[in-house]
Scaffold this active site. Structure first.
Site, short mmCIF file in Angstrom:
data_model
loop_
_atom_site.label_atom_id
_atom_site.label_comp_id
_atom_site.label_asym_id
_atom_site.label_seq_id
_atom_site.Cartn_x
_atom_site.Cartn_y
_atom_site.Cartn_z
N HIS A 20 3.64 -6.74 -7.72
CA HIS A 20 2.67 -7.69 -7.14
C HIS A 20 2.05 -8.47 -8.30
O HIS A 20 1.55 -7.86 -9.25
CB HIS A 20 1.60 -6.95 -6.36
CG HIS A 20 2.15 -6.19 -5.19
ND1 HIS A 20 2.11 -6.70 -3.91
CD2 HIS A 20 2.77 -4.99 -5.11
CE1 HIS A 20 2.68 -5.82 -3.09
NE2 HIS A 20 3.09 -4.78 -3.80
N GLU A 201 5.16 3.79 3.60
CA GLU A 201 4.30 4.26 2.51
C GLU A 201 3.15 5.06 3.15
O GLU A 201 2.96 6.22 2.86
CB GLU A 201 3.75 3.05 1.72
CG GLU A 201 2.81 3.41 0.58
CD GLU A 201 2.04 2.20 0.05
OE1 GLU A 201 1.89 1.20 0.78
OE2 GLU A 201 1.54 2.28 -1.10
O1 MCF Z 1 2.44 -1.58 -2.67
C1 MCF Z 1 1.06 -1.49 -2.91
C2 MCF Z 1 0.44 -0.56 -1.91
N1 MCF Z 1 0.84 -0.87 -0.54
C3 MCF Z 1 0.64 -2.05 0.09
N2 MCF Z 1 0.33 -3.19 -0.41
C4 MCF Z 1 0.14 -3.56 -1.67
C5 MCF Z 1 0.41 -2.84 -2.85
N3 MCF Z 1 -0.01 -3.55 -3.88
C6 MCF Z 1 -0.48 -4.71 -3.43
N4 MCF Z 1 -0.40 -4.74 -2.10
C7 MCF Z 1 -0.78 -5.84 -1.20
C8 MCF Z 1 -2.28 -6.10 -1.22
O2 MCF Z 1 -2.72 -6.32 0.09
O3 MCF Z 1 -0.14 -7.01 -1.64
C9 MCF Z 1 -1.08 -8.04 -1.76
C10 MCF Z 1 -2.39 -7.37 -2.03
O4 MCF Z 1 -3.47 -8.14 -1.60
C11 MCF Z 1 -0.67 -9.00 -2.84
S1 MCF Z 1 0.92 -9.70 -2.60
C12 MCF Z 1 0.99 -10.89 -3.85
ZN ZN Z 2 3.86 -2.96 -3.21
#
Ligand code: MCF
Ligand code: ZN
Length: 334
Positions: A20, A201
């Site tokens: 991310h 997850e």
């Molecule tokens: O994988 C991890 C944990 N599980 C779910 N979502 C996220 C994770 N890290 C970031 N996120 C989500 C989060 O909501 O992805 C978004 C964040 O705001 C960013 S995507 C550019």
């Molecule tokens: Zn993720």
């Protein structure tokens, strides 16, 4: 395993499919931007300098608070440079990053194009300077709801091509169902984008099955709870669905109590195509090198296992075939 073997594993060229963009921001980078812009980030940082969060839902809100200092395309260009320097220092040769139009222009296509142009320019510079190749996956955020997801899908469809190569969904898996987002995934698919979804997850095996059936994804982010339904595991193997596994993330967020209890090895043994990524490395006090070393120490994986995982990841990458061939070549030189 002796130190020489571990050292070789640590230095292997790596492919990372699940990262991310803001989640990879070094804390000192976010702190610096907050100071420049006089944004109060109280509660975001732990005394040790890392990010502070209690649990998954709190992690999501701390992520959004840290992201609030990234306000312009130029900020994202600086972020991209910082992230890719860190990835290259971990020998990552190819990386796919999740980008959200919600954070980059608020879902407006024109604004999104400006953010994307700045990110691409910084990525091109990093490729020249460090040899690392980056591609983007536009990602909608599940707890922001299906309407915002449609705006993200439109941004994705409008910019689909050789750099924006995929569409996905992340965020709070406990909110809504995959089929609520089917319209957005259909739009992305029709634009030629490849598809992935975070599932399994926090949700169980059914959540993974629903993402495959209702969204038609070819990769799953995490997907680890599939292990609780062996018929589903068989289906994943048969359909060659690739799992973007992030072991360190799962341990820090308490999906599993420790790495030894993590199902990555069981999934691999049953024939699932697993890959290894960091997710949000500074949030989870990890790096790609750390992930490899921890897996080698816990499961006894040798350099051949990691080479196989990287080949799997390169073959599952959403990039074009010329880029894939270049990446596979880089993996050969070990
Ligand atoms: O994988 C991890 C944990 N599980 C779910 N979502 C996220 C994770 N890290 C970031 N996120 C989500 C989060 O909501 O992805 C978004 C964040 O705001 C960013 S995507 C550019
Ligand atoms: Zn993720």
């Amino acid at each position: 395993m002796d130190e020489a073997q571990l050292d070789r594993i640590k230095r292997l060229p790596k492919v990372e499919l699940h990262l991310h963009h803001e989640g990879a921001a070094p804390p000192h980078f976010i702190k610096g931007l907050a100071q420049e812009k006089s944004v109060n980030l109280e509660g975001v940082f732990a005394p040790d300098g890392g990010y502070a969060f209690r649990d998954f839902v709190h992690f999501l809100s701390v992520y959004e608070a840290a992201t609030s200092v990234l306000k312009t395309p130029e900020d994202y260009a600086r972020l991209t440079k910082a992230v890719l320097e860190e990835s290259a220092a971990n020998d990552v040769v190819y990386c796919e990053t999740f980008l959200s139009p919600d954070f980059c222009g608020g879902g407006d296509v024109g604004a999104w194009r400006e953010y994307l142009a700045a990110i691409r320019e910084a990525a091109d510079a990093a490729e020249r300077d460090h040899g690392i190749i980056l591609r983007g996956i536009v990602t909608c955020i599940r707890h922001f709801g299906p309407d915002k997801a449609k705006a993200s899908a439109l941004c994705a469809a409008e910019t689909a091509g050789d750099w924006i190569v995929g569409f996905g969904i992340a965020g709070d898996e406990m909110k809504g169902k995959p089929k609520d987002f089917a319209y957005s995934f259909d739009m992305a698919r029709e634009a030629g984008l490849r598809l992935t979804a975070h599932a399994g997850e926090w949700g169980g095996a059914q959540s993974v099955a629903d993402a495959i059936t209702d969204l038609g994804v070819e990769r799953i982010g995490h997907g680890v709870h599939a292990i609780n339904d062996l018929a589903l595991v068989d289906k994943i193997v048969e359909n060659e669905i690739v799992l973007e596994v992030c072991p360190g993330s799962n341990v820090v967020l308490d999906v599993y109590p420790n790495l030894a209890a993590h199902p990555i090895e069981k999934l691999r043994e049953r024939g699932v195509k697993v890959t290894v990524s960091t997710d949000d490395p500074p949030f989870f006090h990890t790096t790609m090198r750390d992930e490899y070393l921890n897996l080698a120490r816990t499961f006894g994986w040798d350099a051949d296992v990691f080479a196989e995982i990287n080949t799997t990841a390169a073959n599952a990458a959403f990039c074009d075939e010329d880029t894939r061939a270049r990446v596979l070549k880089r993996l050969e030189r070990t």
